[in-house]
Design an enzyme around this catalytic site. Sequence first.
Site, PDB file in Angstrom:
ATOM      1  N   LYS A   1       0.849  -1.196   0.000  1.00 15.20           N
ATOM      2  CA  LYS A   1       0.000   0.000   0.000  1.00 15.20           C
ATOM      3  C   LYS A   1       0.883   1.243   0.000  1.00 15.20           C
ATOM      4  O   LYS A   1       1.823   1.354   0.785  1.00 15.20           O
ATOM      5  CB  LYS A   1      -0.892  -0.028   1.244  1.00 15.20           C
ATOM      6  CG  LYS A   1      -1.867   1.117   1.381  1.00 15.20           C
ATOM      7  CD  LYS A   1      -2.654   0.949   2.670  1.00 15.20           C
ATOM      8  CE  LYS A   1      -3.707   2.022   2.852  1.00 15.20           C
ATOM      9  NZ  LYS A   1      -4.484   1.810   4.098  1.00 15.20           N
TER      10      LYS A   1
ATOM     11  N   SER B   1      -9.134   1.913   2.754  1.00 14.03           N
ATOM     12  CA  SER B   1      -8.181   2.657   1.961  1.00 14.03           C
ATOM     13  C   SER B   1      -7.140   1.770   1.271  1.00 14.03           C
ATOM     14  O   SER B   1      -6.422   2.227   0.388  1.00 14.03           O
ATOM     15  CB  SER B   1      -7.445   3.669   2.843  1.00 14.03           C
ATOM     16  OG  SER B   1      -6.797   3.013   3.939  1.00 14.03           O
TER      17      SER B   1
ATOM     18  N   SER C   1     -10.110  -0.758   6.558  1.00 14.67           N
ATOM     19  CA  SER C   1      -9.321  -0.475   5.356  1.00 14.67           C
ATOM     20  C   SER C   1      -8.579  -1.667   4.781  1.00 14.67           C
ATOM     21  O   SER C   1      -8.073  -1.604   3.663  1.00 14.67           O
ATOM     22  CB  SER C   1      -8.310   0.645   5.636  1.00 14.67           C
ATOM     23  OG  SER C   1      -8.974   1.842   5.958  1.00 14.67           O
TER      24      SER C   1
END
Length: 505
Positions: free
Chosen positions: A144, A219, A243
């Site tokens: 990420k 996210s 997330s």
Amino acid sequence: MALSRAERCLVLLLRLLSRAFLVLLSLAARASAALGPRPPALPQPAGAPPARCVPPPGQPLLLLSAGQLARRIRRREVKCTDVVQAYIKRIEEINPLVNAVVKARFDAALQEAHHVDKLLSEGHGDEDSLQEKFPFLGVPFTVKEAFALHGMPNTSGLVSRCNLISTSDALVVSRLKQAGAIPLGVTNCSELCMWYESSNNVYGRTNNPYDLQRIVGGSSGGEGCVLGAACSVIGVGSDIGGSIRMPAFFNGVFGHKPTTGVVPNDGQFPNALGVRTEFLCTGPMCRYAEDLEPMLRVMAGPGVRKLKLDEKVSLDKLKFYCMEHDGGSVFVSPVDREILQAQRKKAQLFTDLLGDHGKPVWPLWELMKWFLGMSLHTIPAIALALTEKLMKLNPGGNAKLVSMGHSLRTEMMNLLGTDGMLLYPSHPIVAPKHYFPLGMPFNFAYTAVFNVLGLPVTQCPLGLSSEGLPLGIQVVAGPHNDHLTLAMARYLEKAFGGWVCPGKS
């Protein structure tokens, strides 16, 4: 408790207003995107017709778990360079459609793969010693973008950080590299990691591999996407309100939110401050359940001693509890029928960091600029910044909410104990169309509640819906009983088939 006719009418009216608000926001978002600065258009494959989902992988190496790949590489049954090259080719094929990998390091990854092959050809260590020292030897992985990866950007979708390049690795990234894994690049996320659609003004929007018109979640949406699309096999995510679990659900893969405090959060932006440190968790995401535990062991490092991963789990001796929904709310979507059906089958067998410590950002001013297409921030980031400002005006109410959270945590701990698990929907609906979250912003409550409680949760895929979209379920256990949810993940993978390639029914 039954609702009166007036209450039912009010609920219906509020839902209609919510849908109308969604339409208006969608139109405004499209207009703002047309007027304001836009990310460069994604290249499309020459001559390719519009696709609803990504094509299936043709290379067999892409269908092996990280554990299987590492074993074959250690045994010299396959070259590490061939594995890395297969994933590079897959990303180059699929990324123009989904926009998930926002910065790649393919040349460096191939050099590292050559080093692995050279190490093995020179006979450094037997298979057992290599497995103990390098459990993920030669295995490609993705990260990420909110996590620091040396030489890669670390913007978290914030325009003011678009020229920032990491000069070190986040701690969990460093541990995976020390375990032999090879990073391929970084993946997209929502602005400042505080929304459940992965879209920002630095990299643009990521599309769902099962339906390009739908969201990947956030996210850690880029991670969920590359895993679901078979562009990666394991990945690093973070979870402050779901997330990890929402992207894992929307993209049909596994994601684990560990017990709070087990895996370090160092090296990500934004990192949690104050009470949020109790909610933020870094954890593994992967396509195959067998990779969850080895990843957690490596990422946790010494923190793994807080868990009981060496204990054998007998599922037939555990207590199971099941909730099909949160009791219902006008602010949250009703649970989809197919999600309920999948769960019944199983039962049967947000920040203040917009300015990045630079010029102060005023949310109301940014909102006006956004409507004119002049703001550098996304509407979810602005809206949540406004919410933060408003929340600070009511410290008494905040304290009451914190107290309620502590009471619920105690109640859940007493319920689950050391031998109980709760089955709960990962989200009330399957992956929605782009912009939909703007109209139903509180659907993330299905995952966020467990961040408040600090409990370990694993999202497990349960096949595909009639529309070909992933279904799934959350498995929750008491604190430091992560081994229970991981064992259940392995069981569910065998019972329901686990990850299903996009395009299959």
